[in-house]
Design an enzyme around this catalytic site. Sequence first.
Site, PDB file in Angstrom:
ATOM      1  N   GLY A 181      -4.924   5.618  -8.914  1.00  0.00           N
ATOM      2  CA  GLY A 181      -5.061   6.034 -10.305  1.00  0.00           C
ATOM      3  C   GLY A 181      -4.154   7.187 -10.675  1.00  0.00           C
ATOM      4  O   GLY A 181      -3.176   7.465  -9.985  1.00  0.00           O
ATOM      5  N   GLY A 226       5.962   5.335 -12.283  1.00  0.00           N
ATOM      6  CA  GLY A 226       6.195   4.697 -10.974  1.00  0.00           C
ATOM      7  C   GLY A 226       5.196   3.578 -10.741  1.00  0.00           C
ATOM      8  O   GLY A 226       5.552   2.471 -10.318  1.00  0.00           O
ATOM      9  N   HIS A 227       3.915   3.856 -11.038  1.00  0.00           N
ATOM     10  CA  HIS A 227       2.891   2.818 -10.869  1.00  0.00           C
ATOM     11  C   HIS A 227       3.134   1.654 -11.838  1.00  0.00           C
ATOM     12  O   HIS A 227       2.960   0.481 -11.481  1.00  0.00           O
ATOM     13  CB  HIS A 227       1.504   3.380 -11.173  1.00  0.00           C
ATOM     14  CG  HIS A 227       1.034   4.451 -10.247  1.00  0.00           C
ATOM     15  ND1 HIS A 227       0.907   5.765 -10.634  1.00  0.00           N
ATOM     16  CD2 HIS A 227       0.660   4.403  -8.946  1.00  0.00           C
ATOM     17  CE1 HIS A 227       0.449   6.478  -9.608  1.00  0.00           C
ATOM     18  NE2 HIS A 227       0.307   5.685  -8.573  1.00  0.00           N
ATOM     19  N   GLN A 278      -8.764   8.320   3.526  1.00  0.00           N
ATOM     20  CA  GLN A 278      -7.391   8.719   3.839  1.00  0.00           C
ATOM     21  C   GLN A 278      -7.130  10.193   3.583  1.00  0.00           C
ATOM     22  O   GLN A 278      -5.987  10.636   3.645  1.00  0.00           O
ATOM     23  CB  GLN A 278      -6.391   7.822   3.104  1.00  0.00           C
ATOM     24  CG  GLN A 278      -6.334   7.983   1.600  1.00  0.00           C
ATOM     25  CD  GLN A 278      -5.455   6.916   0.964  1.00  0.00           C
ATOM     26  OE1 GLN A 278      -5.843   5.768   0.843  1.00  0.00           O
ATOM     27  NE2 GLN A 278      -4.250   7.293   0.545  1.00  0.00           N
ATOM     28  N   GLY A 319       4.975   1.188  -3.655  1.00  0.00           N
ATOM     29  CA  GLY A 319       6.163   1.985  -3.958  1.00  0.00           C
ATOM     30  C   GLY A 319       6.931   2.360  -2.694  1.00  0.00           C
ATOM     31  O   GLY A 319       6.328   2.647  -1.649  1.00  0.00           O
TER      32      GLY A 319
END
Length: 291
Positions: free
Chosen positions: A31, A36-37, A61, A149
């Site tokens: 989110g 870029g997303h 993570q 990415g």
Amino acid sequence: MQTIHDPAQLRALLAPWRSAGRRIALVPTMGNLHDGHLKLVRRARALADRVVASVFVNPLQFAPGEDYERYPRTLEVDALKLAEEQTDLLFAPAPEQVYPRPPQLTTRVSVPGLEDILCGASRPGHFGGVATVVTILFHMVEPQVAVFGEKDYQQLLLICRLAADLHLPIDIVGVPTVREPDGLALSSRNAYLSDSQRRVAPRLYAALKQVRERVLAGAGPVEAAAAGARELDAAGFDCDYFTVRRAADLEAPGPADRDLVVLAAARLGSARLIDNLRFSRPIGVDAEAQE
Ligand code: PAF
């Protein structure tokens, strides 16, 4: 675009697409979406009939003391942006919907060789958490293609290896990094930078380019990267690692290796920035001082 939180409801919505033979793409994210997303979503659109984006800040993570709690959560704005990109479905589960048992007791996926080096060495457990959640998302969505990415280059390689090792019938596609006009790679963590740190931050990409030029001019990868790290530290960063590796597997390059990637991670204030630059060393450019 529908926003779904419940994995069972997700499966029910995906079933008719699957039986109609629709090709499904998954774009996993945490989110706080930026351009870029959205570029990942556009790539997914071009590769599939239906695009599912997930927004899930994965507790597994983040190590204790990292930014899990303060990681920006902006689901409503994210949903608007995804809808504008013609995303078909937004999957935004709660932690207990992904990890019905305590996350620490969840079955793990590990990717030996790739998970403990570079960012994995500085963030123990991080890539195990990424590998585990990505595998869970792959099982929940069963996409034919998943898009990530290239800014998180080590993550991308790790997911490619995970998919290959587990025989997952999913094409893993990497999308080039989107940058600000001054070269800074877009990242949700750029929000942690103060105005003065933001002015310094593009030096990271500038240093990567400089190291690439030095290696192309014949410098040894280790000495070139060490010079890059010194430059970053002098600019006010606290360099975590700065290294040139083989692009295929992140091993140290030998004299015959052409396809390389220079990678760096450095802290600037409370932000830990990562970036990388892939390049080819043409035949005829041999590093004199190979490590
Ligand atoms: O790159 C990210 O945003 C995350 O690591 C991912 C792949 C969505 C897994 O949580």
